[in-house]
Design a protein around this motif. Structure first.
Motif, short mmCIF file in Angstrom:
data_model
loop_
_atom_site.label_atom_id
_atom_site.label_comp_id
_atom_site.label_asym_id
_atom_site.label_seq_id
_atom_site.Cartn_x
_atom_site.Cartn_y
_atom_site.Cartn_z
N ALA A 43 0.84 -1.20 0.00
CA ALA A 43 0.00 0.00 0.00
C ALA A 43 0.87 1.24 0.00
CB ALA A 43 -0.92 0.01 1.22
N ILE A 44 0.40 2.28 -0.65
CA ILE A 44 1.01 3.61 -0.58
C ILE A 44 0.14 4.45 0.33
CG2 ILE A 44 1.74 5.66 -1.84
CD1 ILE A 44 2.01 3.93 -4.33
N LYS B 14 -3.90 4.74 -0.08
CA LYS B 14 -4.68 5.37 0.97
C LYS B 14 -4.70 6.88 0.72
CE LYS B 14 -4.46 3.57 5.11
NZ LYS B 14 -3.96 3.14 6.43
N LEU B 15 -5.87 7.38 0.39
CA LEU B 15 -6.00 8.81 0.14
C LEU B 15 -5.59 9.60 1.38
CD1 LEU B 15 -9.44 9.23 -1.67
CD2 LEU B 15 -7.17 9.54 -2.66
N GLY C 54 -6.51 -1.44 -11.42
CA GLY C 54 -6.69 -2.57 -10.52
C GLY C 54 -6.18 -2.33 -9.12
N VAL C 55 -6.18 -1.07 -8.69
CA VAL C 55 -5.71 -0.68 -7.35
C VAL C 55 -6.92 -0.28 -6.52
CG1 VAL C 55 -4.27 0.93 -6.04
CG2 VAL C 55 -3.50 0.11 -8.29
N THR C 56 -7.01 -0.80 -5.30
CA THR C 56 -8.12 -0.47 -4.41
C THR C 56 -7.80 0.80 -3.63
OG1 THR C 56 -8.73 -2.80 -4.16
CG2 THR C 56 -9.52 -1.29 -2.47
N VAL C 57 -8.76 1.70 -3.55
CA VAL C 57 -8.59 2.96 -2.84
C VAL C 57 -9.14 2.84 -1.42
CG1 VAL C 57 -9.14 5.43 -2.79
CG2 VAL C 57 -8.73 4.28 -4.98
N TYR D 249 -14.96 1.74 -0.77
CA TYR D 249 -15.63 0.94 0.26
C TYR D 249 -14.73 0.60 1.45
CZ TYR D 249 -13.37 -2.78 -2.49
OH TYR D 249 -12.46 -3.54 -3.15
N LEU D 250 -13.43 0.84 1.34
CA LEU D 250 -12.54 0.65 2.47
C LEU D 250 -12.24 2.01 3.09
CD1 LEU D 250 -9.94 -2.00 1.20
CD2 LEU D 250 -12.02 -2.37 2.55
N MET D 251 -12.48 2.15 4.40
CA MET D 251 -12.33 3.44 5.06
C MET D 251 -11.74 3.26 6.45
SD MET D 251 -15.82 5.49 4.01
CE MET D 251 -16.39 5.48 2.31
N GLN D 252 -11.16 4.35 6.94
CA GLN D 252 -10.49 4.36 8.24
C GLN D 252 -10.64 5.75 8.83
OE1 GLN D 252 -6.33 3.53 7.82
NE2 GLN D 252 -5.91 3.43 10.01
#
Length: 257
Positions: free
Chosen positions: A155-156, A178-179, A208-211, A231-234
């Motif tokens: 991950a970046i 990760k934004l 093909g990278v998940t945000v 859909y992935l959040m923190q």
């Protein structure tokens, strides 16, 4: 994946010459949630002082002499603590690219910790902090490719805030980006941020990278980003980091604003 490489031998100068740390540290764990089924996808290991002091109290003690040892201990201690806590989700570990000499050798202690605690390699995520100025971008992409070969996810972190940016993404496509929270903050009110986020999601979908959106503090931020396809959040909206524990997400975090 549960197989562990057994052919790594020897070591590099960093392994042999790094001094012992003259301070101690621990971890807090913050969940990364999956909105699709209201589950926890991963827990990020966040460094803390031994009594729960903030990360800066530890990071300000890192220098060129102890950087390697600290980076190695972060990996092994994050894994051992996660195993003791009974973690079954992914474990996300931050690493310092400038502390890695030869990734195929420097990863040995991580592999040994994973083996000792029976932690599957494909549940480990290694995050590189994009805002850390790198001595050599090619070195970083080499590290990330080697880690992928071992079966780790990559991950970046802080994407959009640092030195590497789109150039790094052009050279290597990680599993996750990760934004940066500066793009997330009040995104539901900011037309410019909205355009940037939508552009990043479109680009990453094609690659093909998940945000992952981090720093979520309001339901409105959550809902706008979900509408963008993230859909992935923190963030604090879901749970604050739990010191030496696995945080639980309250039911209200999933409810409509």
């Amino acid at each position: 994946m549960t197989d562990f490489p057994t052919s790594l031998t020897g070591g590099c100068a960093g392994c042999k010459n790094a001094p012992e740390l003259n301070f101690d540290f621990s971890f807090a764990y913050q969940p990364i949630v999956d909105l699709r089924d209201q589950s926890i996808f991963a827990h990020e290991a966040l460094v803390r002082g031994v009594n729960g002091e903030g990360a800066q109290s530890v990071l300000e003690r890192i220098n060129d002499q102890n950087r390697y040892r600290f980076d190695q201990l972060c990996r092994t201690r994050a894994i051992s603590t996660a195993a003791q806590l009974g973690m079954r989700e992914h474990l996300s570990i931050n690493f310092l690219p400038n502390a890695v000499y030869r990734p195929e050798l420097c990863i040995r202690s991580t592999l040994e910790a994973a083996r000792a605690h029976n932690f599957p390699l494909d549940r480990l995520i290694f995050e590189t902090v994009e805002s850390e100025q790198l001595d050599n971008n090619l070195h970083l992409t080499h590290i990330l490719r080697e880690y992928r070969e071992f079966g780790f996810k990559t991950a970046i972190d802080d994407f959009g805030a640092g030195y590497a940016g789109l150039t790094l993404l052009a050279d290597f496509q990680p599993d996750l980006i990760k934004l940066d929270m500066a793009l997330v903050r009040d995104v539901h009110r900011d037309r410019v941020r909205q355009a940037i986020v939508r552009g990043v999601v479109t680009m990453c979908t094609e690659l093909g990278v998940t945000v992952v959106a981090e720093g979520i503090e309001h339901a409105e931020e959550r809902d706008f980003l979900a509408d963008c396809g993230i859909y992935l959040m923190q963030g604090y909206w879901f749970a604050k980091p739990a010191f030496k524990a696995l945080a639980q997400v309250p039911p209200g975090a999933w409810q409509n604003a």
